[in-house]
Design an enzyme around this catalytic site. Structure first.
Site, PDB file in Angstrom:
ATOM      1  N   GLY A  54      44.246  42.214  41.933  1.00 37.14           N
ATOM      2  CA  GLY A  54      44.406  41.395  40.729  1.00 37.14           C
ATOM      3  C   GLY A  54      43.026  41.240  40.096  1.00 37.14           C
ATOM      4  O   GLY A  54      42.050  40.913  40.785  1.00 37.14           O
ATOM      5  N   ARG A  90      36.856  49.787  42.728  1.00 41.48           N
ATOM      6  CA  ARG A  90      38.051  50.054  41.913  1.00 41.48           C
ATOM      7  C   ARG A  90      37.605  50.204  40.460  1.00 41.48           C
ATOM      8  O   ARG A  90      36.766  49.426  39.992  1.00 41.48           O
ATOM      9  CB  ARG A  90      39.093  48.931  42.056  1.00 41.48           C
ATOM     10  CG  ARG A  90      39.681  48.862  43.476  1.00 41.48           C
ATOM     11  CD  ARG A  90      40.905  47.972  43.556  1.00 41.48           C
ATOM     12  NE  ARG A  90      42.043  48.567  42.858  1.00 41.48           N
ATOM     13  CZ  ARG A  90      43.184  47.903  42.625  1.00 41.48           C
ATOM     14  NH1 ARG A  90      43.321  46.648  43.003  1.00 41.48           N
ATOM     15  NH2 ARG A  90      44.179  48.493  41.996  1.00 41.48           N
ATOM     16  N   GLN A 207      53.895  44.982  44.409  1.00 40.80           N
ATOM     17  CA  GLN A 207      53.279  43.659  44.262  1.00 40.80           C
ATOM     18  C   GLN A 207      54.268  42.635  43.711  1.00 40.80           C
ATOM     19  O   GLN A 207      54.128  41.439  43.952  1.00 40.80           O
ATOM     20  CB  GLN A 207      52.059  43.740  43.314  1.00 40.80           C
ATOM     21  CG  GLN A 207      50.876  44.486  43.868  1.00 40.80           C
ATOM     22  CD  GLN A 207      50.879  45.926  43.406  1.00 40.80           C
ATOM     23  OE1 GLN A 207      51.923  46.548  43.233  1.00 40.80           O
ATOM     24  NE2 GLN A 207      49.692  46.484  43.199  1.00 40.80           N
ATOM     25  N   ASP A 248      44.516  44.124  33.253  1.00 38.25           N
ATOM     26  CA  ASP A 248      43.305  44.470  34.016  1.00 38.25           C
ATOM     27  C   ASP A 248      42.134  44.775  33.104  1.00 38.25           C
ATOM     28  O   ASP A 248      40.978  44.697  33.518  1.00 38.25           O
ATOM     29  CB  ASP A 248      43.579  45.661  34.933  1.00 38.25           C
ATOM     30  CG  ASP A 248      44.511  45.227  36.050  1.00 38.25           C
ATOM     31  OD1 ASP A 248      45.741  45.192  35.829  1.00 38.25           O
ATOM     32  OD2 ASP A 248      43.998  44.873  37.125  1.00 38.25           O
ATOM     33  N   ASN A 258      47.458  47.506  32.089  1.00 40.18           N
ATOM     34  CA  ASN A 258      48.006  46.714  33.203  1.00 40.18           C
ATOM     35  C   ASN A 258      48.701  47.676  34.162  1.00 40.18           C
ATOM     36  O   ASN A 258      48.744  48.895  33.936  1.00 40.18           O
ATOM     37  CB  ASN A 258      48.974  45.650  32.657  1.00 40.18           C
ATOM     38  CG  ASN A 258      49.361  44.626  33.715  1.00 40.18           C
ATOM     39  OD1 ASN A 258      48.489  44.091  34.408  1.00 40.18           O
ATOM     40  ND2 ASN A 258      50.639  44.367  33.872  1.00 40.18           N
ATOM     41  N   LYS A 259      49.236  47.130  35.223  1.00 37.48           N
ATOM     42  CA  LYS A 259      49.884  47.937  36.262  1.00 37.48           C
ATOM     43  C   LYS A 259      50.861  48.942  35.661  1.00 37.48           C
ATOM     44  O   LYS A 259      51.605  48.614  34.728  1.00 37.48           O
ATOM     45  CB  LYS A 259      50.596  46.989  37.230  1.00 37.48           C
ATOM     46  CG  LYS A 259      51.302  47.637  38.383  1.00 37.48           C
ATOM     47  CD  LYS A 259      50.413  48.544  39.213  1.00 37.48           C
ATOM     48  CE  LYS A 259      49.170  47.887  39.781  1.00 37.48           C
ATOM     49  NZ  LYS A 259      48.204  48.835  40.350  1.00 37.48           N
TER      50      LYS A 259
HETATM   51  O1  MRU Z   1      46.551  47.048  41.545  1.00 35.27           O
HETATM   52  P1  MRU Z   1      46.544  45.539  41.405  1.00 35.27           P
HETATM   53  O2  MRU Z   1      47.520  44.861  42.298  1.00 35.27           O
HETATM   54  O3  MRU Z   1      45.146  44.983  41.522  1.00 35.27           O
HETATM   55  O4  MRU Z   1      47.033  45.318  39.923  1.00 35.27           O
HETATM   56  C1  MRU Z   1      47.181  44.003  39.449  1.00 35.27           C
HETATM   57  C2  MRU Z   1      47.736  43.963  38.086  1.00 35.27           C
HETATM   58  O5  MRU Z   1      48.001  44.961  37.467  1.00 35.27           O
HETATM   59  C3  MRU Z   1      47.840  42.607  37.468  1.00 35.27           C
HETATM   60  O6  MRU Z   1      48.919  42.578  36.601  1.00 35.27           O
HETATM   61  C4  MRU Z   1      46.548  42.371  36.685  1.00 35.27           C
HETATM   62  O7  MRU Z   1      45.446  42.434  37.541  1.00 35.27           O
HETATM   63  C5  MRU Z   1      46.544  41.107  35.978  1.00 35.27           C
HETATM   64  S1  MRU Z   1      46.336  39.831  37.146  1.00 35.27           S
HETATM   65  C6  MRU Z   1      45.871  38.440  36.724  1.00 35.27           C
END
Ligand code: MRU
Length: 372
Positions: A54, A90, A207, A248, A258-259
């Site tokens: 996140g 990352r 997630q 992100d 975003n994801k």
């Molecule tokens: O790969 P992750 O689990 O780090 O991805 C997280 C996301 O895509 C969240 O939607 C994003 O970080 C926003 S969180 C406040």
């Protein structure tokens, strides 16, 4: 947020006052296990292997990683190597780079002997600021939910529940507390709006199924986990009143990364006239990038696609293969939703259009950086 009635943040200092304690999110929802980090290498591993994840929490963990590094060796050489190690963990969530730049800005000008104490102080401040920002996002987002709920009731006085769809986990586990996309949901739920949340499972790492469902259940918010491809159908049949996701990295023109899978939900929402909001603190805005096409997109191990983790009937956590031996897999971590599909950005300063003008309206001090 509370787990079992006890308030938690996602990152804090252990009883010894220097080790950094986190919740191992790879074990949730089945096991609640805290891990103490003692070195910058451990902090880097924790981010890379996604024990924490996140965007805002990655930033806070990196900040504390710098504190651990300075405690071990506050030299200029170690300052440089520690930040490089963390920066490479990352690539997509810009909060990581933001937090490291913040830490470097604080630590570089001071004498090595003063760096460790300053690093701990500043990491704590980054964490506290994140909590305050997410709390404010919750308030601003609550007003939008309340307005949309009122208009849904006007259109259909028999309506019993307001349905919100979310993707991935943008809750308190993704931040230091409260969350981004889930903060408005918590505030609206606590204010008495009868919410129900459609939770995209969010393959490949799930997630949504593991973390968002865990959070919502802990807070008592009614929710249903759905396979990622279900949202479009639900939208077509009026079962979704609104979508809220996190980000992100949001670029200066309002494009939202975003994801992976977020883009498809935005397209479906657009086709069905459903408001699609993105909640993010300003630490997630990359003012240096003019468009989402410039965002580095993480590609992770294909094994996250070919295998899936879960709990067996006997209670053991296991990972099993779900594709034929030898089939190739591709694991793209994020996608970009163009600003034109975003109804609004919910930030700690309020809500704006997903556009350069909208963002600069809320952050006028960024006008020059955001210029085309
Ligand atoms: O790969 P992750 O689990 O780090 O991805 C997280 C996301 O895509 C969240 O939607 C994003 O970080 C926003 S969180 C406040």
């Amino acid at each position: 947020m509370k787990i079992g009635g006890r308030p938690y943040r996602t990152i804090w200092l252990a009883e010894d006052g220097w080790r950094v304690r986190i919740i191992d999110q790879t074990r949730l929802p089945f096991e609640f296990v805290c891990v103490d980090l003692a070195t910058v290498e451990e902090a880097a591993h924790t981010i890379r292997a996604m024990l924490v994840r996140g965007a805002p929490l990655i930033g806070a963990t990196a900040a504390y990683g710098m504190a651990l590094a300075m405690r071990a060796d506050p030299s200029d050489a170690h300052l440089a190597s520690a930040q490089a190690l963390l920066r490479a963990t990352r690539p997509t969530a810009v909060n990581l780079m933001w937090a490291l730049d913040e830490m470097l800005g604080q630590l570089t000008p001071v004498k090595p002997a003063e760096r460790a104490a300053l690093a701990y102080r500043h990491a704590a401040q980054i964490s506290d600021n994140d909590v305050a920002q997410c709390r404010a996002i919750g308030e601003h987002g609550h007003h939008i939910i309340a307005r949309l709920w009122a208009s849904a009731q006007q259109q259909n006085p028999a309506i019993k529940v307001f349905n919100i769809l979310t993707h991935c986990n943008a809750g308190w586990l993704a931040t230091v507390d409260w969350g981004t996309a889930l903060a408005p949901i918590y505030v609206a739920h606590d204010a008495g709006i009868p919410l129900h949340v459609w939770v995209d499972e969010t393959r490949p790492r799930n997630q949504g199924a593991s973390l968002t469902a865990f959070e919502l259940k802990s807070h008592g918010v009614p929710h249903t986990v759905i396979a990622d491809n279900t949202g479009g159908h639900l939208m077509q049949h009026d079962h979704v009143h609104m979508a809220i996701v996190g980000s992100d990295r949001t670029t200066a023109n309002g494009d939202v990364c975003n994801k992976v899978g977020t883009y498809l939900k935005a397209l479906a929402a657009h086709d069905n006239g459903i408001p699609f909001y993105v909640a993010l603190p300003s630490t997630t805005i990359d003012w240096t990038l003019k468009s989402g096409r410039d965002i580095p997109i993480e590609e992770r191990d294909a094994r996250e696609v070919t295998h899936i983790a879960g709990r067996t009937a006997a209670g053991a956590m296991e990972t099993v293969q779900i594709v034929p031996d030898g089939s190739k897999a591709l694991n793209i971590g994020f996608d970009v939703t163009p600003a034109r599909y975003v109804t609004g950005l919910i930030t700690e300063r309020g809500v704006c259009k997903a556009s350069r003008e909208g963002l600069v309206g809320l952050y006028p001090e960024r006008t020059r950086e955001a210029a085309e």
